[in-house]
Design an enzyme around this catalytic site. Structure first.
Site, PDB file in Angstrom:
ATOM      1  CD  GLN A 196      -2.530   1.449   2.541  1.00 55.96           C
ATOM      2  OE1 GLN A 196      -2.255   0.799   3.608  1.00 55.96           O
ATOM      3  NE2 GLN A 196      -3.585   2.249   2.489  1.00 55.96           N
ATOM      4  CG  ASP A 210       6.577  -6.764  -3.280  1.00 54.09           C
ATOM      5  OD1 ASP A 210       6.151  -5.736  -2.616  1.00 54.09           O
ATOM      6  OD2 ASP A 210       5.933  -7.586  -2.964  1.00 54.09           O
ATOM      7  CB  ILE A 211       7.623 -11.620  -1.766  1.00 58.02           C
ATOM      8  CG1 ILE A 211       8.251 -13.049  -1.680  1.00 58.02           C
ATOM      9  CG2 ILE A 211       6.369 -11.407  -1.522  1.00 58.02           C
ATOM     10  CD1 ILE A 211       7.963 -13.615  -0.131  1.00 58.02           C
ATOM     11  CE1 TYR A 243       2.210  -4.362  11.179  1.00 58.27           C
ATOM     12  CE2 TYR A 243       0.690  -2.924  12.609  1.00 58.27           C
ATOM     13  CZ  TYR A 243       1.579  -3.242  11.693  1.00 58.27           C
ATOM     14  OH  TYR A 243       1.754  -1.803  10.925  1.00 58.27           O
TER      15      TYR A 243
HETATM   16  N1  SER Z   1      -2.687  -0.272   9.428  1.00 56.68           N
HETATM   17  C1  SER Z   1      -2.251  -1.084  10.276  1.00 56.68           C
HETATM   18  C2  SER Z   1      -2.982  -2.172  10.656  1.00 56.68           C
HETATM   19  O1  SER Z   1      -4.161  -2.075  10.731  1.00 56.68           O
HETATM   20  C3  SER Z   1      -1.692  -0.446  11.533  1.00 56.68           C
HETATM   21  O2  SER Z   1      -0.291  -0.067  11.465  1.00 56.68           O
HETATM   22  O3  SER Z   1      -2.655  -3.186  10.982  1.00 56.68           O
END
Ligand code: SER
Length: 313
Positions: A13, A35-36, A141
């Protein structure tokens, strides 16, 4: 000689638009997109297939291209990483380590690596969430982003690697689509508004998140990478804010352009993730240190999204 730039995750993105912007600034041949996966849309200019977890392949490309700067945009986003936590951790951390190590070994001038609002957690202040505060991310994450921030600072302090980072809010764009994130609803909603004038959100009507239009995210990214090193005083990552809204408020703004637009909600696990994140970011240090200055408000962003998606579909 023109600055040479290498981008990891160039088809994502952010990468899609950042690659284009950097090629406009420095010339296509100066920007190596990787990119992969390959894509038909790979714009003019050098492109290489690269798995960012393959340190040897990454090192060979760095040796061959000799970049002055690396933008490391590879990541598994929040919702996807919850489904495959170990894979998410490995991808996010291994790729970062490889880039930091190669930058140190091969003396790359500057590295950009994005952090996120996900680095905050349920006990972090919500509105506003300051630059320096308690951080207890509850997603894989988010844990990878908070750890990554600390590693970036470590490489800067111990080895002089000039790595710079911002905590992006949810990013809204019409060119490259997000994938596997919690804030993706704020992009999907526009496509559905134009297709069927209705959208069912997986985030609850009143869950507020910090968001930013891609053009503001690009200018923040380019700005922090351009300023002299001494202006970048924070070597973890800077809060960067722009707008904050709920699905309900976004739907109201869409309704002003598309009367009759219907929002339904069916919150799932992603709403719990969203609720663990801040609602509004305090970004004074980014504004003071290197001039963060977002331009798009909610209504300008909504109009621009709808106009561009309909013009390009
Ligand atoms: N846009 C990301 C997500 O929603 C947050 O950094 O995981």
């Amino acid at each position: 000689m023109a600055k040479r730039i290498m981008i990891l995750g160039a088809l994502g993105q952010i990468g899609t638009e950042l690659t284009e912007a950097l090629r406009k600034m420095y010339g296509s041949e100066s920007v190596l997109a990787t990119d992969i996966r390959a894509s038909e849309e790979t714009q003019e200019g050098p492109f290489a297939l690269l798995d960012a977890c393959d340190k040897r392949a990454l090192g060979e490309l760095v040796d061959a291209f000799r970049p002055d700067e690396i933008y490391h945009l590879v990541a598994m986003l929040s919702a996807n990483a919850e489904k495959t936590p170990v894979k998410g951790w490995d991808l996010n951390m291994d790729s970062l380590f490889h880039v930091l190590e190669l930058a140190r070994e091969k003396k790359v001038d500057k590295v950009f690596w994005p952090s996120s609002i996900a680095a905050f957690g349920p006990a972090s202040p919500k509105d506003p969430c300051p630059q320096n505060t308690y951080m207890d991310p509850s997603t894989v994450y988010g844990i990878s982003k908070l750890s990554g921030e600390l590693w970036c600072r470590y490489y800067h302090d111990q080895y002089g690697v000039d790595v710079r980072s911002v905590r992006y809010p949810g990013l809204i764009s019409w060119k490259g689509e997000p994938g596997g994130g919690t804030t993706d609803y704020a992009v999907e909603i526009f496509h559905e508004a134009l297709r069927s004038n209705a959208y069912t959100s997986f985030i609850d009507r009143d869950t507020r998140l910090p968001m930013m239009y891609m053009s503001d995210a690009l200018s923040a990214t380019l700005k922090i990478m351009e300023v002299p090193a001494e202006k970048v005083k924070i070597r973890t990552a800077y809060n960067i804010g722009a707008i904050s809204f709920t699905p309900g408020e976004l739907a109201e703004a869409i309704r002003l352009v598309r009367p009759g637009f219907q929002l339904r909600v069916a919150p799932d696990f992603r709403d719990a993730i969203a609720q663990s994140w801040p609602a509004v970011l305090d970004d004074l240090p980014a504004r003071m240190d290197w001039g963060h200055d977002p331009k798009f408000g909610l209504h300008e962003m909504v109009r621009d999204m709808l106009t561009n998606i309909s013009a390009h579909s």
